[in-house]
Design a protein around this motif. Structure first.
Motif, short mmCIF file in Angstrom:
data_model
loop_
_atom_site.label_atom_id
_atom_site.label_comp_id
_atom_site.label_asym_id
_atom_site.label_seq_id
_atom_site.Cartn_x
_atom_site.Cartn_y
_atom_site.Cartn_z
N MET A 1 0.97 -0.99 0.08
CA MET A 1 -0.05 -0.07 -0.07
C MET A 1 1.00 1.41 -0.10
O MET A 1 1.93 1.29 0.76
CB MET A 1 -0.81 0.17 1.21
N SER A 2 0.33 2.29 -0.57
CA SER A 2 1.04 3.39 -0.79
C SER A 2 0.41 4.68 -0.06
O SER A 2 -0.72 4.56 0.15
CB SER A 2 1.70 4.00 -2.21
N LEU A 3 1.24 5.69 0.33
CA LEU A 3 0.71 7.01 1.17
C LEU A 3 -0.22 7.74 0.12
O LEU A 3 0.27 8.13 -0.67
CB LEU A 3 1.79 7.75 1.56
N LYS A 4 -1.49 7.80 0.88
CA LYS A 4 -2.60 8.84 -0.25
C LYS A 4 -2.87 9.73 0.93
O LYS A 4 -3.37 9.39 1.96
CB LYS A 4 -3.23 8.04 -0.49
N PRO A 5 -3.06 11.00 0.70
CA PRO A 5 -2.13 11.91 -0.31
C PRO A 5 -0.62 11.79 0.27
O PRO A 5 -0.48 11.65 1.59
CB PRO A 5 -2.53 13.09 -0.35
N SER A 6 0.23 12.00 -0.80
CA SER A 6 1.71 12.32 -0.33
C SER A 6 1.90 13.47 0.53
O SER A 6 0.85 14.37 0.74
CB SER A 6 2.47 12.46 -1.32
N VAL A 7 2.76 13.51 1.29
CA VAL A 7 3.21 14.56 2.49
C VAL A 7 2.97 16.23 1.65
O VAL A 7 3.64 16.11 0.70
CB VAL A 7 4.42 14.31 2.94
N GLY A 8 2.05 16.69 2.38
CA GLY A 8 2.31 18.23 1.94
C GLY A 8 2.29 19.26 3.04
O GLY A 8 2.63 18.98 4.10
N LYS A 9 1.91 20.39 2.51
CA LYS A 9 2.19 21.46 3.48
C LYS A 9 1.40 21.54 4.73
O LYS A 9 1.64 22.10 5.81
CB LYS A 9 1.81 22.91 2.79
N THR A 10 -0.03 20.68 4.81
CA THR A 10 -0.63 20.71 6.03
C THR A 10 -0.39 19.77 7.14
O THR A 10 -0.69 19.68 8.04
CB THR A 10 -2.18 20.47 5.60
N GLY B 1 -5.64 7.96 6.14
CA GLY B 1 -5.00 6.76 6.56
C GLY B 1 -5.50 5.61 6.28
O GLY B 1 -5.05 4.54 5.68
N ILE B 2 -7.18 5.67 6.28
CA ILE B 2 -7.76 4.60 5.62
C ILE B 2 -7.53 4.28 4.08
O ILE B 2 -7.45 3.38 3.67
CB ILE B 2 -9.40 5.09 5.74
N MET B 3 -7.29 5.34 3.30
CA MET B 3 -7.09 5.23 2.01
C MET B 3 -5.55 4.57 1.58
O MET B 3 -5.56 4.15 0.85
CB MET B 3 -6.97 6.75 1.21
N SER B 4 -4.89 4.89 2.43
CA SER B 4 -3.43 4.33 2.61
C SER B 4 -3.31 2.98 3.16
O SER B 4 -2.28 2.40 3.03
CB SER B 4 -2.42 5.31 3.41
N GLY B 5 -4.52 2.36 3.38
CA GLY B 5 -4.20 1.04 4.27
C GLY B 5 -4.13 0.88 5.72
O GLY B 5 -3.57 -0.14 6.16
N VAL B 6 -4.08 1.90 6.19
CA VAL B 6 -3.75 1.80 7.82
C VAL B 6 -5.14 1.11 8.40
O VAL B 6 -6.15 1.38 8.32
CB VAL B 6 -3.63 3.41 8.41
#
Length: 171
Positions: free
Chosen positions: A1-10, A137-142
């Motif tokens: 699983m990959s991180l969604k969304p990727s790390v950003g300003k928030t 987290g849910i979208m990333s498979g956590v």
């Protein structure tokens, strides 16, 4: 699983913000496993902070942990006064004391503007930030906490394994 969304300003990030090595933790402030991971992650940042970008995202398991969500909101409220990591650390370092009154005590100890902090605890914007972290987290498979991602890929292992991995890569 990959991180969604990727790390950003928030996102809340510390260490070397331009590092090629990016570690994201999905954590719950009341989760005992996150509490156990905390000193290991502090050690990792002490050793490799100049070479690692560490990001924390909220994943409060509110049904299991009564104070997880309010603690996450408290950390976000502290962030509005420039004290996110101080509150994050203080909560984990005193995890057994965690309740709503204790969060006020921590805010006082961190010398936050208390009326502002109390107002921010009620902020819809902060609640939405936590929901957005949780959704990501849910979208990333956590499926539990703590969950780690290294350079956008889900890491199967705990904080100790993570420290080991970084040590091997840096050796």
């Amino acid at each position: 699983m990959s991180l969604k969304p990727s790390v950003g300003k928030t996102d809340h990030a510390q260490g070397n913000l331009n590092s090629d090595l990016e570690i994201v933790e999905y954590g719950d402030y009341q989760c005992p496993y996150c509490g156990a991971a905390y000193p290991v992650l502090k050690e990792l940042m002490k050793e490799f902070g100049s070479r690692v970008k560490f990001v924390f995202r909220n994943f409060p398991l509110s049904e299991m942990h009564q104070y997880a969500r309010i603690a996450a909101i408290a950390a976000e409220a502290a962030n509005l006064q420039g004290k996110f990591w101080e509150m994050h650390d203080a909560i984990y370092e005193n995890q057994r004391e965690l309740n709503e009154n204790f969060l006020m005590t921590l805010a006082e100890q961190l010398k936050l503007n208390i009326p502002q902090f109390e107002k921010d605890l009620e902020s819809l914007k902060l609640a939405e930030k936590i929901d957005a972290d949780f959704e990501s987290g849910i979208m990333s498979g956590v499926n539990g906490t703590p969950s780690f991602f290294v350079n956008g890929k889900k890491f199967d292992g705990g904080a100790e394994d993570l420290l080991e991995l970084v040590r091997e890569n840096e050796a």
